[in-house]
Design a protein around this motif. Sequence first.
Motif, PDB file in Angstrom:
ATOM      1  N   PHE A  92       8.426  42.178  74.462  1.00 44.52           N
ATOM      2  CA  PHE A  92       8.722  42.400  73.042  1.00 44.52           C
ATOM      3  C   PHE A  92      10.224  42.268  72.793  1.00 44.52           C
ATOM      4  CE2 PHE A  92      10.070  45.166  69.591  1.00 44.52           C
ATOM      5  CZ  PHE A  92       9.249  44.742  68.552  1.00 44.52           C
ATOM      6  N   LEU A  93      11.025  42.899  73.633  1.00 44.91           N
ATOM      7  CA  LEU A  93      12.481  42.828  73.474  1.00 44.91           C
ATOM      8  C   LEU A  93      12.993  41.400  73.600  1.00 44.91           C
ATOM      9  CD1 LEU A  93      13.474  45.989  75.532  1.00 44.91           C
ATOM     10  CD2 LEU A  93      13.491  45.740  73.040  1.00 44.91           C
ATOM     11  N   LEU A  94      12.449  40.667  74.543  1.00 44.83           N
ATOM     12  CA  LEU A  94      12.886  39.279  74.726  1.00 44.83           C
ATOM     13  C   LEU A  94      12.473  38.403  73.547  1.00 44.83           C
ATOM     14  CD1 LEU A  94      12.093  38.827  78.514  1.00 44.83           C
ATOM     15  CD2 LEU A  94      14.322  39.286  77.455  1.00 44.83           C
ATOM     16  N   ASP A  95      11.256  38.596  73.069  1.00 44.42           N
ATOM     17  CA  ASP A  95      10.744  37.782  71.961  1.00 44.42           C
ATOM     18  C   ASP A  95      11.381  38.131  70.624  1.00 44.42           C
ATOM     19  OD1 ASP A  95       9.051  36.515  73.723  1.00 44.42           O
ATOM     20  OD2 ASP A  95       7.252  37.613  73.106  1.00 44.42           O
ATOM     21  N   ALA A 100      16.136  36.381  68.739  1.00 42.39           N
ATOM     22  CA  ALA A 100      16.796  36.305  67.426  1.00 42.39           C
ATOM     23  C   ALA A 100      18.314  36.241  67.588  1.00 42.39           C
ATOM     24  CB  ALA A 100      16.405  37.503  66.566  1.00 42.39           C
ATOM     25  N   LEU A 101      18.846  37.045  68.491  1.00 39.50           N
ATOM     26  CA  LEU A 101      20.293  37.063  68.704  1.00 39.50           C
ATOM     27  C   LEU A 101      20.778  35.758  69.317  1.00 39.50           C
ATOM     28  CD1 LEU A 101      20.453  40.729  69.986  1.00 39.50           C
ATOM     29  CD2 LEU A 101      21.460  39.887  67.843  1.00 39.50           C
ATOM     30  N   TRP A 102      20.019  35.219  70.259  1.00 42.24           N
ATOM     31  CA  TRP A 102      20.412  33.956  70.892  1.00 42.24           C
ATOM     32  C   TRP A 102      20.334  32.806  69.895  1.00 42.24           C
ATOM     33  CZ3 TRP A 102      23.370  31.518  73.763  1.00 42.24           C
ATOM     34  CH2 TRP A 102      23.091  30.257  74.298  1.00 42.24           C
ATOM     35  N   LEU A 103      19.302  32.780  69.067  1.00 41.12           N
ATOM     36  CA  LEU A 103      19.190  31.715  68.065  1.00 41.12           C
ATOM     37  C   LEU A 103      20.343  31.799  67.064  1.00 41.12           C
ATOM     38  CD1 LEU A 103      17.513  29.289  67.248  1.00 41.12           C
ATOM     39  CD2 LEU A 103      16.070  30.815  65.893  1.00 41.12           C
ATOM     40  N   ALA A 104      20.720  33.005  66.679  1.00 45.02           N
ATOM     41  CA  ALA A 104      21.867  33.171  65.775  1.00 45.02           C
ATOM     42  C   ALA A 104      23.152  32.672  66.440  1.00 45.02           C
ATOM     43  CB  ALA A 104      22.013  34.626  65.367  1.00 45.02           C
ATOM     44  N   ALA A 105      23.320  32.980  67.716  1.00 42.90           N
ATOM     45  CA  ALA A 105      24.510  32.517  68.444  1.00 42.90           C
ATOM     46  C   ALA A 105      24.527  30.986  68.523  1.00 42.90           C
ATOM     47  CB  ALA A 105      24.540  33.117  69.846  1.00 42.90           C
ATOM     48  N   MET A 125      18.181  38.004  60.749  1.00 48.89           N
ATOM     49  CA  MET A 125      18.541  39.409  60.490  1.00 48.89           C
ATOM     50  C   MET A 125      17.349  40.189  59.947  1.00 48.89           C
ATOM     51  SD  MET A 125      22.353  39.485  58.934  1.00 48.89           S
ATOM     52  CE  MET A 125      23.775  39.137  59.941  1.00 48.89           C
ATOM     53  N   TRP A 126      16.589  39.556  59.055  1.00 54.43           N
ATOM     54  CA  TRP A 126      15.400  40.209  58.506  1.00 54.43           C
ATOM     55  C   TRP A 126      14.395  40.476  59.623  1.00 54.43           C
ATOM     56  CZ3 TRP A 126      10.278  38.716  58.379  1.00 54.43           C
ATOM     57  CH2 TRP A 126       9.438  39.516  57.589  1.00 54.43           C
ATOM     58  N   GLU A 127      14.170  39.495  60.497  1.00 52.59           N
ATOM     59  CA  GLU A 127      13.237  39.669  61.613  1.00 52.59           C
ATOM     60  C   GLU A 127      13.722  40.766  62.560  1.00 52.59           C
ATOM     61  OE1 GLU A 127      12.609  35.925  63.550  1.00 52.59           O
ATOM     62  OE2 GLU A 127      11.413  35.129  61.899  1.00 52.59           O
ATOM     63  N   PHE A 128      15.026  40.783  62.810  1.00 51.92           N
ATOM     64  CA  PHE A 128      15.597  41.788  63.704  1.00 51.92           C
ATOM     65  C   PHE A 128      15.392  43.195  63.137  1.00 51.92           C
ATOM     66  CE2 PHE A 128      19.204  44.232  65.446  1.00 51.92           C
ATOM     67  CZ  PHE A 128      19.000  44.027  66.800  1.00 51.92           C
ATOM     68  N   GLU A 129      15.591  43.353  61.841  1.00 49.59           N
ATOM     69  CA  GLU A 129      15.390  44.657  61.211  1.00 49.59           C
ATOM     70  C   GLU A 129      13.917  45.072  61.264  1.00 49.59           C
ATOM     71  OE1 GLU A 129      16.115  46.904  56.944  1.00 49.59           O
ATOM     72  OE2 GLU A 129      17.275  45.109  57.421  1.00 49.59           O
ATOM     73  N   ARG A 168      27.102  41.273  64.235  1.00 48.95           N
ATOM     74  CA  ARG A 168      26.974  41.806  62.875  1.00 48.95           C
ATOM     75  C   ARG A 168      25.528  41.827  62.384  1.00 48.95           C
ATOM     76  NH1 ARG A 168      32.395  38.954  61.126  1.00 48.95           N
ATOM     77  NH2 ARG A 168      33.805  40.527  61.907  1.00 48.95           N
ATOM     78  N   PHE A 169      24.618  42.115  63.312  1.00 49.51           N
ATOM     79  CA  PHE A 169      23.227  42.383  62.979  1.00 49.51           C
ATOM     80  C   PHE A 169      23.102  43.905  62.931  1.00 49.51           C
ATOM     81  CE2 PHE A 169      22.514  38.088  63.544  1.00 49.51           C
ATOM     82  CZ  PHE A 169      21.183  37.717  63.653  1.00 49.51           C
ATOM     83  N   PRO A 170      22.892  44.491  61.774  1.00 51.51           N
ATOM     84  CA  PRO A 170      22.880  45.953  61.694  1.00 51.51           C
ATOM     85  C   PRO A 170      21.746  46.592  62.490  1.00 51.51           C
ATOM     86  CG  PRO A 170      22.959  44.948  59.507  1.00 51.51           C
ATOM     87  CD  PRO A 170      22.699  43.844  60.480  1.00 51.51           C
ATOM     88  N   VAL A 171      22.079  47.695  63.143  1.00 51.18           N
ATOM     89  CA  VAL A 171      21.067  48.537  63.777  1.00 51.18           C
ATOM     90  C   VAL A 171      20.718  49.583  62.730  1.00 51.18           C
ATOM     91  CG1 VAL A 171      20.540  50.107  65.676  1.00 51.18           C
ATOM     92  CG2 VAL A 171      21.957  48.076  66.083  1.00 51.18           C
ATOM     93  N   THR A 172      19.569  49.410  62.100  1.00 48.19           N
ATOM     94  CA  THR A 172      19.203  50.215  60.934  1.00 48.19           C
ATOM     95  C   THR A 172      18.349  51.428  61.268  1.00 48.19           C
ATOM     96  OG1 THR A 172      17.329  48.738  60.564  1.00 48.19           O
ATOM     97  CG2 THR A 172      19.367  48.247  59.363  1.00 48.19           C
ATOM     98  N   GLU A 173      17.720  51.440  62.406  1.00 51.07           N
ATOM     99  CA  GLU A 173      16.875  52.570  62.794  1.00 51.07           C
ATOM    100  C   GLU A 173      17.718  53.633  63.482  1.00 51.07           C
ATOM    101  OE1 GLU A 173      13.492  53.224  62.352  1.00 51.07           O
ATOM    102  OE2 GLU A 173      13.641  51.550  60.934  1.00 51.07           O
ATOM    103  N   HIS A 174      17.735  54.828  62.916  1.00 49.73           N
ATOM    104  CA  HIS A 174      18.546  55.908  63.481  1.00 49.73           C
ATOM    105  C   HIS A 174      18.135  56.235  64.911  1.00 49.73           C
ATOM    106  CE1 HIS A 174      20.711  56.642  59.820  1.00 49.73           C
ATOM    107  NE2 HIS A 174      19.580  56.754  59.141  1.00 49.73           N
ATOM    108  N   ARG A 175      16.861  56.124  65.184  1.00 51.33           N
ATOM    109  CA  ARG A 175      16.388  56.411  66.539  1.00 51.33           C
ATOM    110  C   ARG A 175      17.032  55.455  67.540  1.00 51.33           C
ATOM    111  NH1 ARG A 175      10.160  57.100  68.533  1.00 51.33           N
ATOM    112  NH2 ARG A 175      10.710  58.348  70.340  1.00 51.33           N
TER     113      ARG A 175
END
Length: 195
Positions: A92-95, A100-105, A125-129, A168-175
């Motif tokens: 899940f983390l890789l997919d 998403a981060l690698w494609l953005a890079a 960014m939307w997918e990452f969130e 600059r991909f926000p980490v939006t989940e407090h957990r």
Amino acid sequence: MYRVIGTAKSRAFRVLWMLEELGQPYEHIPALPRSEGVAQVNPAGKVPVLIDDGTPITDSTAILTYLADRHGDLTHPAGTLDRARQDSLTQFLLDEFDAALWLAARHSFVLPPQMRLAAIKNTLMWEFETSQKTLAHRMGDGPFLMGPRMTLADVILTHCLDWALVARFPVTEHRLSDYLDRMRQRPAYKAAAAR
């Protein structure tokens, strides 16, 4: 002694941190991707590369899995339900995060300028969130991703969250923000980051 090839600002950080957590000695060669030293051991020119007994192992997740299995730590035994869950979270983390981060890079600085699509970053960014919300529901109770025990999936997740903030991909989940703060306090993380 292991040799780790790749800069600490790449996925090689995962391997450096893993070796620090395992307490294993290693030599670090901070080579850039596609540099001469890297191309000699990985024709694709990608980092990290782990050299063990003269044999190169490529791909950070394959390296982490090898090290965890070899040293019997930061993993659950193969063939167990906990290992199946660990592998599921890793995939899940890789997919959803790493991809998403690698494609953005790639569309920011890796691809030739004429091949870059700047608008794709909004979708990523939307997918990452969205993926953060899913992961927050899948996390176990405890300080680590699966609960009370740290696994190689924690190394991947922490690296991806660090990478996200740099990109600059926000980490939006407090957990996840709280989790990242805890993981950055680990002595092995700090030792790897000092490189």
